[in-house]
Write a protein that holds these residues in place. Structure first.
Motif, PDB file in Angstrom:
ATOM      1  N   GLY A 130       0.802  -1.220   0.000  1.00 27.62           N
ATOM      2  CA  GLY A 130       0.000   0.000   0.000  1.00 27.62           C
ATOM      3  C   GLY A 130       0.837   1.274   0.000  1.00 27.62           C
ATOM      4  O   GLY A 130       0.308   2.361   0.198  1.00 27.62           O
ATOM      5  N   TRP A 131       2.124   1.158  -0.207  1.00 25.76           N
ATOM      6  CA  TRP A 131       3.048   2.291  -0.230  1.00 25.76           C
ATOM      7  C   TRP A 131       3.673   2.412  -1.607  1.00 25.76           C
ATOM      8  O   TRP A 131       3.973   1.412  -2.260  1.00 25.76           O
ATOM      9  CB  TRP A 131       4.172   2.088   0.791  1.00 25.76           C
ATOM     10  CG  TRP A 131       3.717   2.153   2.210  1.00 25.76           C
ATOM     11  CD1 TRP A 131       2.941   1.249   2.875  1.00 25.76           C
ATOM     12  CD2 TRP A 131       4.025   3.177   3.144  1.00 25.76           C
ATOM     13  NE1 TRP A 131       2.744   1.654   4.160  1.00 25.76           N
ATOM     14  CE2 TRP A 131       3.406   2.833   4.366  1.00 25.76           C
ATOM     15  CE3 TRP A 131       4.758   4.355   3.074  1.00 25.76           C
ATOM     16  CZ2 TRP A 131       3.486   3.623   5.488  1.00 25.76           C
ATOM     17  CZ3 TRP A 131       4.860   5.140   4.207  1.00 25.76           C
ATOM     18  CH2 TRP A 131       4.224   4.778   5.398  1.00 25.76           C
ATOM     19  N   ALA A 132       3.908   3.642  -2.063  1.00 23.96           N
ATOM     20  CA  ALA A 132       4.653   3.918  -3.290  1.00 23.96           C
ATOM     21  C   ALA A 132       6.063   4.314  -2.864  1.00 23.96           C
ATOM     22  O   ALA A 132       6.236   5.264  -2.094  1.00 23.96           O
ATOM     23  CB  ALA A 132       4.003   5.046  -4.071  1.00 23.96           C
ATOM     24  N   VAL A 133       7.059   3.577  -3.339  1.00 21.01           N
ATOM     25  CA  VAL A 133       8.447   3.846  -2.990  1.00 21.01           C
ATOM     26  C   VAL A 133       9.120   4.479  -4.198  1.00 21.01           C
ATOM     27  O   VAL A 133       9.228   3.861  -5.255  1.00 21.01           O
ATOM     28  CB  VAL A 133       9.177   2.554  -2.553  1.00 21.01           C
ATOM     29  CG1 VAL A 133      10.625   2.852  -2.197  1.00 21.01           C
ATOM     30  CG2 VAL A 133       8.435   1.899  -1.379  1.00 21.01           C
ATOM     31  N   ASP A 134       9.535   5.730  -4.043  1.00 25.13           N
ATOM     32  CA  ASP A 134      10.143   6.513  -5.121  1.00 25.13           C
ATOM     33  C   ASP A 134      11.662   6.450  -4.990  1.00 25.13           C
ATOM     34  O   ASP A 134      12.221   6.859  -3.973  1.00 25.13           O
ATOM     35  CB  ASP A 134       9.658   7.956  -5.018  1.00 25.13           C
ATOM     36  CG  ASP A 134      10.185   8.839  -6.133  1.00 25.13           C
ATOM     37  OD1 ASP A 134      11.020   8.393  -6.955  1.00 25.13           O
ATOM     38  OD2 ASP A 134       9.754  10.003  -6.187  1.00 25.13           O
ATOM     39  N   LEU A 135      12.306   5.946  -6.041  1.00 25.80           N
ATOM     40  CA  LEU A 135      13.762   5.830  -6.060  1.00 25.80           C
ATOM     41  C   LEU A 135      14.380   6.715  -7.145  1.00 25.80           C
ATOM     42  O   LEU A 135      15.514   6.492  -7.566  1.00 25.80           O
ATOM     43  CB  LEU A 135      14.165   4.363  -6.287  1.00 25.80           C
ATOM     44  CG  LEU A 135      13.647   3.372  -5.249  1.00 25.80           C
ATOM     45  CD1 LEU A 135      13.950   1.937  -5.683  1.00 25.80           C
ATOM     46  CD2 LEU A 135      14.241   3.667  -3.883  1.00 25.80           C
ATOM     47  N   ALA A 136      13.659   7.740  -7.591  1.00 24.67           N
ATOM     48  CA  ALA A 136      14.123   8.604  -8.683  1.00 24.67           C
ATOM     49  C   ALA A 136      15.474   9.237  -8.363  1.00 24.67           C
ATOM     50  O   ALA A 136      16.277   9.467  -9.259  1.00 24.67           O
ATOM     51  CB  ALA A 136      13.090   9.679  -8.995  1.00 24.67           C
ATOM     52  N   ARG A 137      15.749   9.511  -7.078  1.00 23.86           N
ATOM     53  CA  ARG A 137      17.011  10.156  -6.701  1.00 23.86           C
ATOM     54  C   ARG A 137      17.858   9.231  -5.821  1.00 23.86           C
ATOM     55  O   ARG A 137      18.662   9.678  -5.013  1.00 23.86           O
ATOM     56  CB  ARG A 137      16.715  11.470  -5.983  1.00 23.86           C
ATOM     57  CG  ARG A 137      16.016  12.462  -6.918  1.00 23.86           C
ATOM     58  CD  ARG A 137      15.684  13.762  -6.257  1.00 23.86           C
ATOM     59  NE  ARG A 137      16.855  14.401  -5.689  1.00 23.86           N
ATOM     60  CZ  ARG A 137      16.814  15.304  -4.710  1.00 23.86           C
ATOM     61  NH1 ARG A 137      15.659  15.682  -4.210  1.00 23.86           N
ATOM     62  NH2 ARG A 137      17.922  15.831  -4.238  1.00 23.86           N
ATOM     63  N   PHE A 138      17.677   7.923  -5.997  1.00 25.27           N
ATOM     64  CA  PHE A 138      18.401   6.950  -5.186  1.00 25.27           C
ATOM     65  C   PHE A 138      19.917   7.104  -5.344  1.00 25.27           C
ATOM     66  O   PHE A 138      20.662   6.960  -4.368  1.00 25.27           O
ATOM     67  CB  PHE A 138      17.962   5.521  -5.545  1.00 25.27           C
ATOM     68  CG  PHE A 138      18.564   4.479  -4.650  1.00 25.27           C
ATOM     69  CD1 PHE A 138      18.120   4.325  -3.341  1.00 25.27           C
ATOM     70  CD2 PHE A 138      19.570   3.650  -5.114  1.00 25.27           C
ATOM     71  CE1 PHE A 138      18.671   3.375  -2.507  1.00 25.27           C
ATOM     72  CE2 PHE A 138      20.134   2.696  -4.289  1.00 25.27           C
ATOM     73  CZ  PHE A 138      19.678   2.555  -2.977  1.00 25.27           C
ATOM     74  N   ASP A 139      20.396   7.413  -6.545  1.00 21.33           N
ATOM     75  CA  ASP A 139      21.838   7.605  -6.758  1.00 21.33           C
ATOM     76  C   ASP A 139      22.392   8.759  -5.933  1.00 21.33           C
ATOM     77  O   ASP A 139      23.584   8.808  -5.656  1.00 21.33           O
ATOM     78  CB  ASP A 139      22.140   7.850  -8.242  1.00 21.33           C
ATOM     79  CG  ASP A 139      21.975   6.595  -9.075  1.00 21.33           C
ATOM     80  OD1 ASP A 139      21.889   5.488  -8.493  1.00 21.33           O
ATOM     81  OD2 ASP A 139      21.905   6.715 -10.312  1.00 21.33           O
ATOM     82  N   GLU A 140      21.516   9.689  -5.522  1.00 17.49           N
ATOM     83  CA  GLU A 140      21.921  10.808  -4.661  1.00 17.49           C
ATOM     84  C   GLU A 140      21.672  10.491  -3.188  1.00 17.49           C
ATOM     85  O   GLU A 140      21.877  11.343  -2.321  1.00 17.49           O
ATOM     86  CB  GLU A 140      21.123  12.061  -5.042  1.00 17.49           C
ATOM     87  CG  GLU A 140      21.337  12.523  -6.461  1.00 17.49           C
ATOM     88  CD  GLU A 140      20.337  13.597  -6.847  1.00 17.49           C
ATOM     89  OE1 GLU A 140      19.976  14.441  -5.999  1.00 17.49           O
ATOM     90  OE2 GLU A 140      19.895  13.581  -8.011  1.00 17.49           O
ATOM     91  N   GLY A 141      21.176   9.273  -2.897  1.00 18.01           N
ATOM     92  CA  GLY A 141      20.940   8.862  -1.523  1.00 18.01           C
ATOM     93  C   GLY A 141      19.520   9.042  -1.032  1.00 18.01           C
ATOM     94  O   GLY A 141      19.229   8.788   0.130  1.00 18.01           O
ATOM     95  N   TRP A 142      18.574   9.447  -1.896  1.00 16.61           N
ATOM     96  CA  TRP A 142      17.201   9.728  -1.481  1.00 16.61           C
ATOM     97  C   TRP A 142      16.281   8.532  -1.700  1.00 16.61           C
ATOM     98  O   TRP A 142      16.289   7.914  -2.762  1.00 16.61           O
ATOM     99  CB  TRP A 142      16.617  10.899  -2.262  1.00 16.61           C
ATOM    100  CG  TRP A 142      17.151  12.219  -1.860  1.00 16.61           C
ATOM    101  CD1 TRP A 142      18.149  12.925  -2.474  1.00 16.61           C
ATOM    102  CD2 TRP A 142      16.736  13.011  -0.743  1.00 16.61           C
ATOM    103  NE1 TRP A 142      18.368  14.098  -1.812  1.00 16.61           N
ATOM    104  CE2 TRP A 142      17.521  14.178  -0.743  1.00 16.61           C
ATOM    105  CE3 TRP A 142      15.781  12.835   0.244  1.00 16.61           C
ATOM    106  CZ2 TRP A 142      17.373  15.168   0.222  1.00 16.61           C
ATOM    107  CZ3 TRP A 142      15.631  13.821   1.201  1.00 16.61           C
ATOM    108  CH2 TRP A 142      16.425  14.965   1.190  1.00 16.61           C
ATOM    109  N   VAL A 143      15.446   8.243  -0.689  1.00 17.37           N
ATOM    110  CA  VAL A 143      14.365   7.268  -0.788  1.00 17.37           C
ATOM    111  C   VAL A 143      13.125   7.931  -0.184  1.00 17.37           C
ATOM    112  O   VAL A 143      13.197   8.475   0.920  1.00 17.37           O
ATOM    113  CB  VAL A 143      14.685   5.964  -0.021  1.00 17.37           C
ATOM    114  CG1 VAL A 143      13.499   5.007  -0.053  1.00 17.37           C
ATOM    115  CG2 VAL A 143      15.941   5.291  -0.572  1.00 17.37           C
ATOM    116  N   VAL A 144      12.017   7.901  -0.917  1.00 15.94           N
ATOM    117  CA  VAL A 144      10.764   8.473  -0.420  1.00 15.94           C
ATOM    118  C   VAL A 144       9.692   7.400  -0.516  1.00 15.94           C
ATOM    119  O   VAL A 144       9.464   6.843  -1.585  1.00 15.94           O
ATOM    120  CB  VAL A 144      10.346   9.721  -1.237  1.00 15.94           C
ATOM    121  CG1 VAL A 144       9.015  10.267  -0.725  1.00 15.94           C
ATOM    122  CG2 VAL A 144      11.431  10.782  -1.190  1.00 15.94           C
TER     123      VAL A 144
END
Length: 177
Positions: free
Chosen positions: A145-159
């Protein structure tokens, strides 16, 4: 307990299960993840919006580990330790025990957060304990039930965002090893 401590505890909660002797556990094996963590729970029918953030250091995994939450100046806000059977949360106000991670997150945030899955999500992959689907773009996935955004994973971001009400958003900025 004020919302700042509760939020820090959740961020902390973002990962545990312990027993009566948890405080005597050896440091958990495995790599350490660290960075900044922010959690926001939108307003509900009778509850105001809540937002917390802290620096974090996470060791171990879903079955045994430790999560430290600190202020920007390095003061410890909360520490969670877990092993099979119970979770222990230590704050400046004292120590509290919980049966599992879900109980901890519900108590601290008022909402359950899938902490066991967060270990994998922070590593940029779906949790193997539940089905997942590719996201609308190639930059993430949906799970539990969660959307995990990895668009900026290379910069260290996970949303990670839960859309059902009340909406919950977990943002992590990982430090590079």
């Amino acid at each position: 307990m004020n919302w700042r401590v509760r939020g820090a505890a959740l961020a902390m909660a973002l990962l545990m299960t312990g027993c009566a002797s948890v405080s005597q556990l050896a440091p958990p094996a495995g790599d350490t993840l660290s960075g900044r963590l922010a959690v926001r729970v939108e307003a509900g029918d009778n509850t105001p919006a809540r937002a917390e953030n802290a620096a974090f250091e996470l060791q171990g995994g879903p079955s045994a580990g430790r999560l430290n939450l600190t202020t920007p100046l390095g003061s410890t806000v909360a520490q969670a330790r877990w092993a099979p059977g119970a979770v222990v949360l230590s704050t400046p106000q004292g120590e509290r025990r919980f049966a599992d991670l879900d109980e901890l997150t519900r108590e601290v945030l008022g909402e359950s957060v899938p902490l066991a899955a967060l270990f994998d999500w922070l590593r940029g992959r779906p949790w193997p304990g539940a089905p997942s689907t590719a996201g609308a773009t190639s930059s993430g996935f949906a799970q539990l039930g969660w959307a995990v955004d990895l668009a900026r994973f290379d910069e260290g971001w996970v949303v990670a965002r839960r859309e059902r009400a009340p909406q919950v958003t977990v943002r992590a900025r990982l430090e590079k090893p």
